[in-house]
Design a protein around this motif. Sequence first.
Motif, short mmCIF file in Angstrom:
data_model
loop_
_atom_site.label_atom_id
_atom_site.label_comp_id
_atom_site.label_asym_id
_atom_site.label_seq_id
_atom_site.Cartn_x
_atom_site.Cartn_y
_atom_site.Cartn_z
N LEU A 36 0.84 -1.20 0.00
CA LEU A 36 0.00 0.00 0.00
C LEU A 36 0.87 1.25 0.00
CD1 LEU A 36 -2.84 -0.97 2.52
CD2 LEU A 36 -2.95 -0.93 0.03
N THR A 37 1.97 1.20 0.73
CA THR A 37 2.89 2.34 0.76
C THR A 37 3.49 2.57 -0.62
OG1 THR A 37 3.41 1.93 3.08
CG2 THR A 37 4.99 3.25 1.85
N ARG A 38 3.91 1.50 -1.29
CA ARG A 38 4.46 1.63 -2.64
C ARG A 38 3.40 2.14 -3.61
NH1 ARG A 38 6.94 -3.16 -1.01
NH2 ARG A 38 5.47 -4.45 -2.15
N THR A 39 2.18 1.64 -3.49
CA THR A 39 1.09 2.10 -4.37
C THR A 39 0.82 3.58 -4.15
OG1 THR A 39 0.11 -0.12 -4.33
CG2 THR A 39 -1.33 1.70 -4.98
N LEU A 40 0.83 4.02 -2.90
CA LEU A 40 0.62 5.45 -2.62
C LEU A 40 1.71 6.31 -3.25
CD1 LEU A 40 -0.67 5.53 1.06
CD2 LEU A 40 -1.86 6.33 -0.98
N GLU A 41 2.94 5.83 -3.22
CA GLU A 41 4.04 6.57 -3.85
C GLU A 41 3.80 6.71 -5.35
OE1 GLU A 41 7.44 4.28 -2.67
OE2 GLU A 41 7.42 5.09 -0.62
N ILE A 42 3.37 5.64 -5.99
CA ILE A 42 3.09 5.66 -7.44
C ILE A 42 1.92 6.60 -7.72
CG2 ILE A 42 2.25 4.27 -9.37
CD1 ILE A 42 3.84 1.90 -8.06
N LEU A 43 0.87 6.48 -6.92
CA LEU A 43 -0.30 7.35 -7.12
C LEU A 43 0.04 8.82 -6.91
CD1 LEU A 43 -3.14 5.24 -5.46
CD2 LEU A 43 -2.86 5.75 -7.89
N ASP A 44 0.96 9.09 -6.00
CA ASP A 44 1.37 10.47 -5.77
C ASP A 44 2.03 11.04 -7.03
OD1 ASP A 44 1.81 12.81 -4.08
OD2 ASP A 44 3.94 12.23 -4.15
N VAL A 45 2.90 10.25 -7.64
CA VAL A 45 3.56 10.69 -8.88
C VAL A 45 2.51 10.91 -9.97
CG1 VAL A 45 5.13 9.98 -10.73
CG2 VAL A 45 5.77 9.61 -8.34
N LEU A 46 1.59 9.95 -10.13
CA LEU A 46 0.54 10.09 -11.14
C LEU A 46 -0.34 11.31 -10.88
CD1 LEU A 46 -0.55 6.36 -11.60
CD2 LEU A 46 0.71 7.79 -13.23
N PHE A 47 -0.67 11.53 -9.62
CA PHE A 47 -1.51 12.68 -9.29
C PHE A 47 -0.82 13.98 -9.67
CE2 PHE A 47 -3.13 16.02 -6.53
CZ PHE A 47 -4.49 15.87 -6.68
N ARG A 48 0.46 14.08 -9.30
CA ARG A 48 1.20 15.31 -9.61
C ARG A 48 1.31 15.52 -11.12
NH1 ARG A 48 6.44 14.71 -7.58
NH2 ARG A 48 6.01 12.74 -6.61
N GLN A 49 1.57 14.44 -11.87
CA GLN A 49 1.67 14.56 -13.33
C GLN A 49 0.34 14.99 -13.95
OE1 GLN A 49 3.05 10.68 -14.50
NE2 GLN A 49 5.21 11.20 -14.20
N ASN A 50 -0.74 14.36 -13.51
CA ASN A 50 -2.05 14.69 -14.08
C ASN A 50 -2.52 16.07 -13.62
OD1 ASN A 50 -3.42 12.40 -15.74
ND2 ASN A 50 -2.23 11.39 -14.15
N ASN A 51 -2.19 16.44 -12.41
CA ASN A 51 -2.56 17.77 -11.93
C ASN A 51 -1.80 18.84 -12.72
OD1 ASN A 51 -4.15 19.32 -10.13
ND2 ASN A 51 -2.34 19.71 -8.87
N LEU A 52 -0.53 18.57 -13.03
CA LEU A 52 0.24 19.50 -13.85
C LEU A 52 -0.38 19.59 -15.25
CD1 LEU A 52 2.69 21.33 -14.35
CD2 LEU A 52 3.98 19.26 -14.96
N GLY A 53 -0.74 18.44 -15.82
CA GLY A 53 -1.40 18.42 -17.13
C GLY A 53 -2.70 19.21 -17.10
N LEU A 54 -3.45 19.06 -16.04
CA LEU A 54 -4.71 19.81 -15.88
C LEU A 54 -4.44 21.31 -15.89
CD1 LEU A 54 -7.75 20.06 -15.24
CD2 LEU A 54 -7.15 19.74 -12.82
N LYS A 55 -3.45 21.74 -15.14
CA LYS A 55 -3.15 23.18 -15.07
C LYS A 55 -2.70 23.71 -16.44
CE LYS A 55 -2.07 23.24 -10.19
NZ LYS A 55 -1.06 23.36 -9.16
#
Length: 189
Positions: A36-55
């Motif tokens: 779960l910790t590793r998955t959260l790390e991956i999701l954090d990267v994906l969130f930041r990338q998609n949030n940047l794309g959104l902006k």
Amino acid sequence: MTGSRLGHEAPKDNYAQFIEQLDAASRNLTARREPLTRTLEILDVLFRQNNLGLKLWEERSTKVGRLVAKEVKSADKNLALSELHEVSQQMESMFLNRTQRIGEKQASIQARREEISKSLLELDRSRLKLTSSRTLSRERENLNNALADLVGTPQGATTGSADPGLRADLNEARRAIVLAEALMEVKRR
């Protein structure tokens, strides 16, 4: 009875079994928490990338929207800007949906991870309490054995020379110890 005093058999140590159960539960939960910790790390990267794309798509959509609002002399340029504005709005919407889905997944996994961490903390507390209780039980047993040895008649001594009040004092000491332990047990609750 060989090897033990009458009425003073050593109590069975049940603590080890319970401590092992706590340890096994801790190992299982720790093994579940790590992915779960590793998955959260991956999701954090994906969130930041998609949030940047959104902006970035929000900025493009805003810029193109301003260009469409201005008077354009050419119908071809106006059509191209309108199409570009539509694409930028679609991309903005897509990145917004992705960001929201990833955020929801993060929250769900984070909640599970926190639940596991809370259970691990409770298991650690229970293990500490059991270990302390085990130590206290052993100390009580050692003290009772020492007191029983003092009350008993040493080899070669005559029974007439023993202090008659010693047995009463030792029994009173045992009673005080038991009462003190009971008080400590009540105070812990």
